[in-house]
Design an enzyme around this catalytic site. Structure first.
Site, short mmCIF file in Angstrom:
data_model
loop_
_atom_site.label_atom_id
_atom_site.label_comp_id
_atom_site.label_asym_id
_atom_site.label_seq_id
_atom_site.Cartn_x
_atom_site.Cartn_y
_atom_site.Cartn_z
N ASP A 59 0.85 -1.20 0.00
CA ASP A 59 0.00 0.00 0.00
C ASP A 59 0.89 1.25 0.00
O ASP A 59 1.60 1.50 0.97
CB ASP A 59 -0.89 -0.03 1.25
CG ASP A 59 -2.10 0.86 1.14
OD1 ASP A 59 -2.14 1.70 0.22
OD2 ASP A 59 -3.02 0.72 1.96
N ASP A 60 0.87 2.00 -1.10
CA ASP A 60 1.66 3.23 -1.23
C ASP A 60 3.16 2.97 -1.30
O ASP A 60 3.96 3.80 -0.86
CB ASP A 60 1.39 4.20 -0.07
CG ASP A 60 -0.02 4.76 -0.06
OD1 ASP A 60 -0.83 4.38 -0.93
OD2 ASP A 60 -0.32 5.59 0.81
N CYS A 99 -6.01 3.61 -4.02
CA CYS A 99 -6.12 2.21 -3.61
C CYS A 99 -7.39 1.49 -4.03
O CYS A 99 -7.32 0.42 -4.63
CB CYS A 99 -5.91 2.10 -2.11
SG CYS A 99 -6.91 3.21 -1.12
N HIS A 155 -10.99 -2.53 1.58
CA HIS A 155 -11.28 -1.20 1.06
C HIS A 155 -12.09 -1.21 -0.23
O HIS A 155 -11.92 -0.35 -1.10
CB HIS A 155 -9.99 -0.39 0.88
CG HIS A 155 -10.25 1.09 0.97
ND1 HIS A 155 -9.29 2.06 0.67
CD2 HIS A 155 -11.37 1.79 1.33
CE1 HIS A 155 -9.81 3.26 0.85
NE2 HIS A 155 -11.07 3.12 1.25
N ASP A 305 -0.29 -0.97 -4.82
CA ASP A 305 -1.56 -0.47 -5.36
C ASP A 305 -1.41 0.85 -6.10
O ASP A 305 -2.15 1.14 -7.03
CB ASP A 305 -2.62 -0.36 -4.25
CG ASP A 305 -2.23 0.60 -3.13
OD1 ASP A 305 -1.07 1.05 -3.07
OD2 ASP A 305 -3.10 0.88 -2.29
N ASN A 306 -0.46 1.68 -5.68
CA ASN A 306 -0.20 2.96 -6.33
C ASN A 306 1.14 3.48 -5.85
O ASN A 306 1.82 2.84 -5.04
CB ASN A 306 -1.31 3.98 -6.03
CG ASN A 306 -1.68 4.07 -4.57
OD1 ASN A 306 -2.78 3.67 -4.16
ND2 ASN A 306 -0.78 4.58 -3.74
#
Length: 485
Positions: A59-60, A99, A155, A305-306
């Protein structure tokens, strides 16, 4: 949606097998078995023994936050070992700079807007999410006899009908919202009185809320993923391990701060400790695959995710700075923007004995490609009557084949931002560097082969190309925004 085993046997062998089996004799059965075992090509036999699937999603985490992608101030030995065991992609994209949208594409094989997930879903006990009529990778694999598990961040909806167990997962441990405190497992970002929601506890085992106050969440993820593998080692499984790190809040046990005492920049250190916590977890989970003898039967995929976040909420103090702890490597931009830094991702894939070691894949891939790739490897058909935007990239990963996107554009949309990549040309409209910072040029064209850092705007010199790419974006928008099948 999945092909029965008989369909995977070559036609000639199938006819002989059916002939002998029809005699209902032991001799006939042994003859059929001998023919199948000796005559089935290796790749068909591999399909008969369907592989397990394991996805690691961080995540990130930026392109420059992995050792094998150029990080020099901290190491990621387990991510690096995964790269050494298989393929490392250098032209891999997320479907979105945020996300929820990218997670929807991963699980459905569709562009985020077509999947009904154009941005970030809100967080709350009954927050709406991805439409329940979307068909997920977990649903199809479960219908084919796979045991399906999700450990970590969902999410894609907090409403009961949109939670993981309603979207194809037999086994869920984790949280529904966008983030939680790593020790109390409480969602508290945007608290009451600041225009947000009242903080709420968010830790679940399937549909039952549970409490493990004081337990570091990434260690819980490790425990539960190892448990899932141990309990399902004798049957095919799909395990989706979705970490909440290095996303805010940047917590880690003291031993990680000691490990990175050489990093003096406090923000970079906060990124290092959280990435290391994920890396250690991945190592323990892959060790369980080796312990149970499953490593050669498991397709493993890793990505983020990004891109890295520049949000102030990452800071562990009340200063009014922009967070710079995460690294996008050579690329421009961050999470929330459509420059390469927000969407160009580290990505790794391994399958022992099938994907050669230490490959570097420079051809184009994108997160929605995992859906058709895994389904094809499992012998499953794509869902009928639905547009699947992803493409099977197994030949590209295993044999260095051409990208299935080599002759077609790929697109992004977030808020009022738009982007398209065709060959090495990329056009951005209303581009931002992150959630807040706009650039001066409303239309930005670059040649990624010559300028991967997107520093030079070539729009004025190429008006015809700009018009063509804008027309492609407009046609794509018309196609996906209506969210038809």
């Amino acid at each position: 949606m999945c092909k029965p085993p008989a369909e995977r046997i070559p036609m000639a062998i199938g006819k002989v097998c059916r002939y002998f089996l029809s005699s209902r004799s032991l001799f006939g059965f042994l003859c059929a078995a001998t023919i199948v075992l000796s005559g089935t090509p290796p790749h068909m036999a591999a399909q008969a023994e369907r592989p397990n699937f394991l996805i690691f999603l961080t995540d990130d985490q930026g392109y420059g936050d992995v050792g094998c992608y150029g990080a020099t101030d901290f190491r990621t030995p387990n991510m690096d070992s995964l790269a050494a065991a298989g393929a490392r992609f250098t032209n891999w994209y997320s479907n979105a700079p945020v996300c929820s949208a990218s997670r929807a594409s991963l699980l459905t094989g569709r562009y985020p807007h077509r999947a009904g997930a154009p941005g970030i879903f809100s967080s709350g006990r009954n927050a709406p999410g991805m439409p329940i009529d979307e068909v997920t990778l977990a649903e199809i694999l479960r219908s084919a006899g796979y045991r399906t598990g999700l450990v970590g961040k969902w999410h894609l909806g907090g409403a009961p009908e949109q939670r993981p167990n309603r979207q194809g997962f037999d086994d869920f441990f984790g949280f529904h919202s966008g983030c939680i405190d790593n020790y109390s497992h409480i969602y508290y970002w945007g608290q009451a009185g600041a225009g947000g929601r009242v903080p709420f506890h968010d830790l679940w085992r399937n549909d039952t809320e549970i409490w493990e106050n004081g337990q570091y969440f990434s260690e819980l993820v490790t425990r539960e993923a190892v448990r899932f593998i141990a309990e399902n080692h004798s049957r095919p499984f799909f395990l989706y391990v979705a970490y909440n790190l290095p996303h805010y809040p940047n917590h880690a046990p003291p031993r990680y701060y000691e490990r990175f005492s050489h990093i003096t920049d406090s923000q970079r250190k906060s990124q290092a400790v959280t990435v290391a916590a994920v890396d250690d977890s991945m190592g323990e989970i892959m060790s369980e695959l080796r312990r149970t003898g499953l490593i050669e039967r498991t397709v493993i995929f890793f990505t983020s995710d990004n891109g890295p976040s520049a949000e102030k909420r990452n800071l562990l103090d009340d200063s009014d700075q922009t967070y710079h702890g995460g690294s996008a490597g050579p690329f421009r931009g961050y999470k929330g923007g459509l420059f390469e830094g927000g969407i160009r991702m580290p990505a790794l894939m391994s399958w022992a004995g099938k994907i050669p070691k230490r490959q570097v894949i420079t051809n184009l891939g994108i997160t929605m490609d995992i859906f058709p790739t895994f389904l094809n490897l499992a012998g499953c058909r794509l869902p009928a009557g639905r547009t699947i935007d992803g493409r099977d990239i197994y030949e590209m990963a295993a044999r260095g084949g051409e990208s299935p996107h080599a002759h077609e554009p790929i697109f992004w949309a977030y808020g009022d931002q738009r982007a398209v990549r065709r060959d090495n040309w990329k056009l951005l409209l209303n581009a931002r560097l992150n959630f807040d910072d706009k650039v001066d040029d409303r239309i930005f064209l670059c040649d990624l082969a010559a300028d991967p850092g997107e520093r030079m705007n070539l729009a004025v010199e190429n008006p015809q190309l700009v018009r063509e790419l804008i027309q492609l974006i407009e046609a794509w928008e018309k196609d996906v925004m209506g969210r038809k099948n």
